[in-house]
Design a protein around this motif. Sequence first.
Motif, PDB file in Angstrom:
ATOM      1  N   LEU A 116      -5.434  13.921  -3.741  1.00  6.17           N
ATOM      2  CA  LEU A 116      -6.584  14.546  -4.405  1.00  6.17           C
ATOM      3  C   LEU A 116      -7.837  13.698  -4.203  1.00  6.17           C
ATOM      4  O   LEU A 116      -8.544  13.871  -3.223  1.00  6.17           O
ATOM      5  N   GLY A 117      -8.120  12.783  -5.112  1.00  2.37           N
ATOM      6  CA  GLY A 117      -9.351  11.993  -5.023  1.00  2.37           C
ATOM      7  C   GLY A 117      -9.468  11.173  -3.760  1.00  2.37           C
ATOM      8  O   GLY A 117     -10.528  11.126  -3.130  1.00  2.37           O
ATOM      9  N   VAL A 118      -8.365  10.505  -3.360  1.00  3.92           N
ATOM     10  CA  VAL A 118      -8.415   9.688  -2.144  1.00  3.92           C
ATOM     11  C   VAL A 118      -8.626  10.580  -0.926  1.00  3.92           C
ATOM     12  O   VAL A 118      -9.532  10.354  -0.127  1.00  3.92           O
ATOM     13  N   GLU A 119      -7.793  11.598  -0.784  1.00  6.69           N
ATOM     14  CA  GLU A 119      -7.887  12.461   0.398  1.00  6.69           C
ATOM     15  C   GLU A 119      -9.228  13.188   0.469  1.00  6.69           C
ATOM     16  O   GLU A 119      -9.835  13.280   1.539  1.00  6.69           O
ATOM     17  N   SER A 120      -9.698  13.700  -0.646  1.00  2.96           N
ATOM     18  CA  SER A 120     -10.966  14.429  -0.641  1.00  2.96           C
ATOM     19  C   SER A 120     -12.122  13.511  -0.248  1.00  2.96           C
ATOM     20  O   SER A 120     -12.985  13.895   0.548  1.00  2.96           O
ATOM     21  N   THR A 121     -12.133  12.302  -0.784  1.00  9.81           N
ATOM     22  CA  THR A 121     -13.189  11.353  -0.434  1.00  9.81           C
ATOM     23  C   THR A 121     -13.087  10.960   1.036  1.00  9.81           C
ATOM     24  O   THR A 121     -14.100  10.839   1.735  1.00  9.81           O
ATOM     25  N   GLU A 136      -1.154   2.139   2.174  1.00  8.56           N
ATOM     26  CA  GLU A 136      -0.089   2.952   1.597  1.00  8.56           C
ATOM     27  C   GLU A 136       0.334   2.465   0.217  1.00  8.56           C
ATOM     28  O   GLU A 136       0.481   3.263  -0.712  1.00  8.56           O
ATOM     29  N   GLU A 137       0.524   1.160   0.027  1.00  6.67           N
ATOM     30  CA  GLU A 137       0.941   0.641  -1.281  1.00  6.67           C
ATOM     31  C   GLU A 137      -0.142   0.757  -2.343  1.00  6.67           C
ATOM     32  O   GLU A 137       0.128   0.572  -3.527  1.00  6.67           O
ATOM     33  N   GLY A 138      -1.348   1.047  -1.924  1.00  6.27           N
ATOM     34  CA  GLY A 138      -2.465   1.145  -2.844  1.00  6.27           C
ATOM     35  C   GLY A 138      -2.748   2.561  -3.301  1.00  6.27           C
ATOM     36  O   GLY A 138      -3.826   2.841  -3.813  1.00  6.27           O
ATOM     37  N   MET A 139      -1.769   3.455  -3.119  1.00  5.87           N
ATOM     38  CA  MET A 139      -1.976   4.851  -3.513  1.00  5.87           C
ATOM     39  C   MET A 139      -0.722   5.409  -4.175  1.00  5.87           C
ATOM     40  O   MET A 139       0.386   4.945  -3.912  1.00  5.87           O
ATOM     41  N   ALA A 144       6.231  12.302  -5.646  1.00  9.62           N
ATOM     42  CA  ALA A 144       6.498  11.602  -4.389  1.00  9.62           C
ATOM     43  C   ALA A 144       6.264  12.521  -3.200  1.00  9.62           C
ATOM     44  O   ALA A 144       5.785  12.077  -2.148  1.00  9.62           O
ATOM     45  N   GLU A 145       6.564  13.803  -3.373  1.00  2.00           N
ATOM     46  CA  GLU A 145       6.384  14.767  -2.284  1.00  2.00           C
ATOM     47  C   GLU A 145       4.905  14.929  -1.920  1.00  2.00           C
ATOM     48  O   GLU A 145       4.561  15.020  -0.739  1.00  2.00           O
ATOM     49  N   GLU A 146       4.034  14.974  -2.912  1.00  2.00           N
ATOM     50  CA  GLU A 146       2.597  15.089  -2.639  1.00  2.00           C
ATOM     51  C   GLU A 146       2.085  13.842  -1.912  1.00  2.00           C
ATOM     52  O   GLU A 146       1.312  13.938  -0.955  1.00  2.00           O
ATOM     53  N   HIS A 147       2.516  12.677  -2.379  1.00  2.00           N
ATOM     54  CA  HIS A 147       2.113  11.420  -1.739  1.00  2.00           C
ATOM     55  C   HIS A 147       2.588  11.388  -0.294  1.00  2.00           C
ATOM     56  O   HIS A 147       1.813  11.092   0.623  1.00  2.00           O
ATOM     57  N   GLU A 148       3.854  11.706  -0.084  1.00  2.00           N
ATOM     58  CA  GLU A 148       4.447  11.655   1.255  1.00  2.00           C
ATOM     59  C   GLU A 148       3.763  12.648   2.195  1.00  2.00           C
ATOM     60  O   GLU A 148       3.492  12.329   3.356  1.00  2.00           O
ATOM     61  N   ALA A 149       3.492  13.853   1.726  1.00  2.00           N
ATOM     62  CA  ALA A 149       2.795  14.839   2.561  1.00  2.00           C
ATOM     63  C   ALA A 149       1.415  14.321   2.958  1.00  2.00           C
ATOM     64  O   ALA A 149       0.996  14.462   4.112  1.00  2.00           O
ATOM     65  N   ALA A 150       0.723  13.719   2.009  1.00  2.00           N
ATOM     66  CA  ALA A 150      -0.613  13.202   2.312  1.00  2.00           C
ATOM     67  C   ALA A 150      -0.545  12.085   3.344  1.00  2.00           C
ATOM     68  O   ALA A 150      -1.289  12.100   4.333  1.00  2.00           O
ATOM     69  N   ILE A 151       0.346  11.099   3.144  1.00  2.00           N
ATOM     70  CA  ILE A 151       0.347   9.948   4.061  1.00  2.00           C
ATOM     71  C   ILE A 151       0.973  10.257   5.419  1.00  2.00           C
ATOM     72  O   ILE A 151       0.663   9.598   6.405  1.00  2.00           O
ATOM     73  N   SER A 152       1.823  11.277   5.483  1.00  2.00           N
ATOM     74  CA  SER A 152       2.462  11.569   6.767  1.00  2.00           C
ATOM     75  C   SER A 152       1.801  12.725   7.520  1.00  2.00           C
ATOM     76  O   SER A 152       1.842  12.748   8.748  1.00  2.00           O
ATOM     77  N   LEU A 153       1.176  13.664   6.802  1.00  2.00           N
ATOM     78  CA  LEU A 153       0.595  14.834   7.458  1.00  2.00           C
ATOM     79  C   LEU A 153      -0.929  14.842   7.475  1.00  2.00           C
ATOM     80  O   LEU A 153      -1.541  15.099   8.509  1.00  2.00           O
ATOM     81  N   ASN A 154      -1.553  14.602   6.341  1.00  2.00           N
ATOM     82  CA  ASN A 154      -2.998  14.798   6.231  1.00  2.00           C
ATOM     83  C   ASN A 154      -3.825  13.554   6.558  1.00  2.00           C
ATOM     84  O   ASN A 154      -4.731  13.615   7.389  1.00  2.00           O
TER      85      ASN A 154
END
Length: 176
Positions: A116-121, A136-139, A144-154
């Motif tokens: 959300l905030g990290v990805e949008s910014t 990665e450790e700072g987010m 867990a699924e939302e985090h994983e999708a963001a760091i691996s896909l978006n």
Amino acid sequence: MRTLDHARTALVLIDLMERIVGLPLEPRTGDAVVDAALTLAGESRAVGAPVIAVRVERPNVTEQPPGSELVASVAELADAVVVKRTIGGFYGTGLHELLQQRGVDTLVFAGIATNLGVESTARAAADHGYDVVFVEEGMAALTAEEHEAAISLNLPRFGDVVPLTNLKWSQRVLSG
């Protein structure tokens, strides 16, 4: 290993506020995210790179909810605090101008929530032409699924996702 030019890089910490850090988060707790952010902030400050904390305020209310302040240890290390009223940290905040005044072209991100905030910014940062790095450790996210999708896909579409141990600050000294 990702080497960062301390003279052109800023650490941007997203929504490390008491009420957000206290949420049930995955894959790590808000306190673990704050610990990673404080490590990053200490390293940034040690080489002279600015630390920018971004926090959200709800628009059109007379009083913010309890816990809307930055975590005290984060506030102490921030060189500047930017207040946003949307999900991302650029729209209507002056963040871009602040970074440009400091000659920054690379942003290192940590914060909550990853997707959300990290990805949008970060999306807006990429639109502004910044080189973007995510620790990665700072987010963390609400699941867990939302985090994983963001760091691996978006997030890889906008920059590099790296572990904290793979960041190295340049030791170059600017003359003049």
